[in-house]
Motif scaffolding. Structure first.
Motif: not given
Lengths: 113, 112
Positions: A35, A43, A45, A48, A90, A98-106, B34, B36, B42-44, B46, B49, B94, B98, B102
């Motif tokens: 992103y 954000l 996209l 992906f 990011l 893909t409906y799961n939580e996304q974990f982000f880097g800094p 969601f 965030y 810092k990163g995002l 959660l 949800k 979402v 999928g 934002f």
């Protein structure tokens, strides 16, 4: 804990340079995302990937390409950087659905001069 | 098409007072939503949800949000703000593909 790391926190490049942004996740996630974040725009996209060597365009792919040669690593490439690509980038990853939580880097703050 | 609108770009509250961050969504079907949070440099992360279970969703750090289909809203609330809550908050819908869509973000300022 899931950890998503990005190769640089800050980067300064010149117009026309080729730029590589690297992202690594350590939780064996299938999905990875790039992103860009700009004030007032949230954000957006760029690209992906749902699997190794697989990529899909996001909403703003122009001027960017990606590479995913290994499951844990997803690279964003700016073939010829331009000033309008100055932004915060990011990386994120998620498992399976893909409906799961996304974990982000800094994030990597890129400045193109 | 799905979309999300955060109604305030900036919210300022005093420490110990309630927090309300507003989010409206648009979706042709019952969405997943969601919130965030992004602290400076810092990163995002959660916060919470909603995935079509209970309409009142509790998250981390005392935050909660209520899904209101009739109002197409998913506002984020906290009874008492803490200085550490100062951050940028993103509401996310979402899409049917999928992908995460934002909102523009709301900056929360907490004054002592």
């Amino acid at each position: 804990d899931v950890k998503v790391t990005q190769s640089s926190r800050y980067l300064v490049k010149r117009t026309g340079e080729k730029v590589f942004l690297e992202c690594v996740q350590d939780m064996d996630h299938e999905n990875m995302f790039w992103y860009r974040q700009d004030p007032g725009l949230g954000l957006r996209l760029i690209y992906f990937s749902y699997d190794v060597k697989m990529k899909e365009k996001g909403d703003i792919p122009e001027g960017y390409s990606v590479s995913r040669e290994k499951k844990e690593r997803f690279s964003l490439i700016l073939e010829s950087a331009s000033t309008n690509q100055t932004s915060m980038y990011l990386c994120a990853s998620s498992s399976g659905d893909t409906y799961n939580e996304q974990f982000f880097g800094p994030g990597t703050r890129l400045t193109v001069l | 098409a799905q979309s999300v609108t955060q109604l305030d770009s900036h919210v300022s509250v005093s420490e110990g007072t309630p927090v309300l961050l507003r989010c409206n969504y648009s979706s042709s079907y019952s969405p997943s939503l969601f919130w965030y949070v992004q602290h400076p440099n810092k990163g995002l992360q959660l916060l919470l949800k909603y995935t079509s279970a209970a309409t009142l969703v509790k998250g981390i750090n005392g935050f909660e949000a209520e899904f209101k289909k009739s109002e197409t809203s998913f506002h984020l609330t906290k009874p008492s703000a803490h200085m550490s809550d100062a951050a940028e908050y993103f509401c996310v819908v979402v899409a049917y593909t999928g992908k995460l869509i934002f909102g523009q973000g709301t900056t929360l300022q907490v004054k002592p």
